[in-house]
Design a protein around this motif. Structure first.
Motif, PDB file in Angstrom:
ATOM      1  N   UNK A   1      46.899 134.371  57.016  1.00 53.83           N
ATOM      2  CA  UNK A   1      46.922 135.859  56.334  1.00 53.83           C
ATOM      3  C   UNK A   1      45.813 136.660  56.711  1.00 53.83           C
ATOM      4  N   UNK A   2      45.820 137.671  56.022  1.00 51.46           N
ATOM      5  CA  UNK A   2      44.824 138.716  56.139  1.00 51.46           C
ATOM      6  C   UNK A   2      43.350 138.179  56.121  1.00 51.46           C
ATOM      7  N   UNK A   3      42.292 138.813  56.880  1.00 54.45           N
ATOM      8  CA  UNK A   3      41.074 138.565  56.982  1.00 54.45           C
ATOM      9  C   UNK A   3      40.234 139.124  55.688  1.00 54.45           C
ATOM     10  N   UNK A   4      40.514 138.744  54.453  1.00 56.59           N
ATOM     11  CA  UNK A   4      39.757 139.336  53.474  1.00 56.59           C
ATOM     12  C   UNK A   4      38.316 139.317  53.337  1.00 56.59           C
ATOM     13  N   UNK A   5      37.810 138.305  53.877  1.00 61.29           N
ATOM     14  CA  UNK A   5      36.232 137.921  54.180  1.00 61.29           C
ATOM     15  C   UNK A   5      35.847 139.240  54.894  1.00 61.29           C
ATOM     16  N   UNK A   6      36.371 139.666  56.099  1.00 60.64           N
ATOM     17  CA  UNK A   6      36.181 140.508  56.870  1.00 60.64           C
ATOM     18  C   UNK A   6      36.157 142.048  56.088  1.00 60.64           C
TER      19      UNK A   6
ATOM     20  N   UNK B   1      38.088 149.551  50.824  1.00 64.05           N
ATOM     21  CA  UNK B   1      39.622 150.025  50.891  1.00 64.05           C
ATOM     22  C   UNK B   1      39.860 150.462  52.500  1.00 64.05           C
ATOM     23  N   UNK B   2      38.800 150.966  53.241  1.00 63.80           N
ATOM     24  CA  UNK B   2      39.266 151.501  54.392  1.00 63.80           C
ATOM     25  C   UNK B   2      39.481 150.447  55.315  1.00 63.80           C
ATOM     26  N   UNK B   3      38.647 149.199  55.298  1.00 63.14           N
ATOM     27  CA  UNK B   3      38.883 147.988  56.240  1.00 63.14           C
ATOM     28  C   UNK B   3      40.538 147.356  55.837  1.00 63.14           C
ATOM     29  N   UNK B   4      40.716 147.442  54.491  1.00 62.31           N
ATOM     30  CA  UNK B   4      42.048 146.898  54.169  1.00 62.31           C
ATOM     31  C   UNK B   4      43.156 147.548  54.648  1.00 62.31           C
TER      32      UNK B   4
ATOM     33  N   UNK C   1      47.478 148.599  58.704  1.00 59.59           N
ATOM     34  CA  UNK C   1      47.961 149.535  59.714  1.00 59.59           C
ATOM     35  C   UNK C   1      48.249 148.581  60.964  1.00 59.59           C
ATOM     36  N   UNK C   2      46.998 147.851  61.310  1.00 59.05           N
ATOM     37  CA  UNK C   2      47.255 147.035  62.522  1.00 59.05           C
ATOM     38  C   UNK C   2      48.252 146.189  62.484  1.00 59.05           C
ATOM     39  N   UNK C   3      48.591 145.412  61.390  1.00 61.86           N
ATOM     40  CA  UNK C   3      49.713 144.507  61.251  1.00 61.86           C
ATOM     41  C   UNK C   3      51.070 145.157  61.352  1.00 61.86           C
TER      42      UNK C   3
ATOM     43  N   UNK D   1      43.615 150.748  43.973  1.00 58.01           N
ATOM     44  CA  UNK D   1      42.237 150.434  44.172  1.00 58.01           C
ATOM     45  C   UNK D   1      41.963 149.185  43.324  1.00 58.01           C
ATOM     46  N   UNK D   2      42.903 148.795  42.132  1.00 59.66           N
ATOM     47  CA  UNK D   2      42.701 147.588  41.609  1.00 59.66           C
ATOM     48  C   UNK D   2      43.348 146.367  42.589  1.00 59.66           C
ATOM     49  N   UNK D   3      44.363 146.598  43.142  1.00 57.89           N
ATOM     50  CA  UNK D   3      44.788 145.736  44.179  1.00 57.89           C
ATOM     51  C   UNK D   3      43.853 145.327  45.241  1.00 57.89           C
ATOM     52  N   UNK D   4      43.183 146.258  45.687  1.00 58.89           N
ATOM     53  CA  UNK D   4      42.041 146.113  46.583  1.00 58.89           C
ATOM     54  C   UNK D   4      40.927 145.167  46.021  1.00 58.89           C
ATOM     55  N   UNK D   5      40.473 145.492  44.775  1.00 55.69           N
ATOM     56  CA  UNK D   5      39.321 144.875  44.260  1.00 55.69           C
ATOM     57  C   UNK D   5      39.806 143.375  43.933  1.00 55.69           C
ATOM     58  N   UNK D   6      41.032 143.236  43.539  1.00 57.06           N
ATOM     59  CA  UNK D   6      41.423 141.894  43.636  1.00 57.06           C
ATOM     60  C   UNK D   6      41.733 140.970  45.030  1.00 57.06           C
ATOM     61  N   UNK D   7      42.155 141.618  46.026  1.00 55.81           N
ATOM     62  CA  UNK D   7      42.049 141.178  47.200  1.00 55.81           C
ATOM     63  C   UNK D   7      40.681 140.697  47.442  1.00 55.81           C
ATOM     64  N   UNK D   8      39.565 142.073  47.450  1.00 62.44           N
ATOM     65  CA  UNK D   8      38.265 141.621  47.798  1.00 62.44           C
ATOM     66  C   UNK D   8      37.744 140.506  47.084  1.00 62.44           C
ATOM     67  N   UNK D   9      38.037 140.175  45.654  1.00 57.41           N
ATOM     68  CA  UNK D   9      37.420 138.993  44.788  1.00 57.41           C
ATOM     69  C   UNK D   9      37.739 137.821  45.480  1.00 57.41           C
ATOM     70  N   UNK D  10      39.034 137.601  46.082  1.00 54.19           N
ATOM     71  CA  UNK D  10      39.708 136.228  46.616  1.00 54.19           C
ATOM     72  C   UNK D  10      38.946 135.919  48.125  1.00 54.19           C
ATOM     73  N   UNK D  11      38.017 136.651  48.551  1.00 50.32           N
ATOM     74  CA  UNK D  11      37.585 136.530  49.867  1.00 50.32           C
ATOM     75  C   UNK D  11      36.462 135.159  49.757  1.00 50.32           C
TER      76      UNK D  11
END
Length: 244
Positions: free
Chosen positions: A64-69, A74-77, A82-84, A234-244
């Motif tokens: 899946x997505x590279x959440x660590x990167x 939010x811009x990177x997510x 967009x790329x995918x 932004x909440x979704x982005x924050x959750x994604x970031x916490x899973x890296x």
């Protein structure tokens, strides 16, 4: 860093995600895949009777997505999304049949990448298909849902995949009509993909016609690829970031 290789065998084009990592989908990897697809498009022999096979080294097809990167950006997510979406649009418009030879785990966006091919075959001795969003508390983008809805015909199976986050083995996925077939090992899976590809090559289908017909078949997916509403949450982005 090399993220994929491209081999031509007659009218077969074999794209391999390289390395023993999880093949996370960040802009560098996605750009590398798209560059390989562009090289195939520019090959004058690819317009009639050709086939693309996508596979991977190691125990992951893609996790899946590279959440660590992406981190907490939010811009990177948004950029990853967009790329995918651009890559999926490339695959839907690609001027030849496409086969995903899944030789390991395919999770979340990696599962979507596999399903974006016309045929999906998988090894049955290791790996699973898994939409993890419910388990980690992420909203599922409408365009992911469009891919799942277009590729999985049974509503009960779609519920299992999206709403229950069920981890499906290759055998289970074949029974549910998600996979074309399953094989005993990674090597047998790639061999089977090549054999299927060779059968399709013999049909000598016109690439432009194949592309246009596929775009018509998956019009609902294409209509959803212009946006990803979850990247503005932004909440979704924050959750994604916490899973890296």
């Amino acid at each position: 860093m090399e993220v994929c290789t491209l081999e031509k065998r007659g009218n077969l084009f074999i794209l391999t995600l390289t390395g023993e990592d999880e093949h996370r989908l960040n802009p560098t990897r996605i750009d590398g895949i798209r560059s390989a697809l562009n090289r195939i498009r520019s090959d004058s022999t690819s317009q009639t009777g050709s086939v693309l096979i996508t596979t991977a080294q190691g125990k992951f097809f893609s996790n899946g997505y590279d959440l660590a990167w992406a981190g907490s950006s939010p811009e990177k997510i948004r950029l990853m999304s967009s790329k995918l979406r651009e890559l999926v649009a490339d695959l839907i418009s690609f001027p030849m049949p496409t086969i995903a030879a899944v030789t390991g785990h395919a999770c979340a966006a990696g599962f979507i990448l596999a399903l974006s091919h016309d045929y999906v075959v998988m090894r049955k001795d290791r790996g699973f298909l898994y939409m993890s969003e419910m388990d980690i508390g992420l909203k599922i983008p409408a365009w992911f849902v469009a891919v799942i809805s277009s590729k999985i015909g049974d509503a009960m199976v779609r519920r299992e995949v999206l709403m229950e986050a069920k981890k499906l083995t290759a055998k289970e996925a074949v029974k549910r009509g998600i996979l074309h077939a399953a094989f005993d090992s990674a090597e047998e899976t790639v061999t089977a993909a090549v054999e299927l590809g060779e059968k399709l090559v013999k049909r000598r289908w016109d690439g432009e016609v194949y592309s246009e017909n596929r775009k018509g078949l998956y019009k609902e997916i294409l209509e959803k690829l212009g946006a990803d509403e979850t990247t503005d949450d932004l909440k979704n982005v924050a959750i994604a970031s916490s899973k890296m």
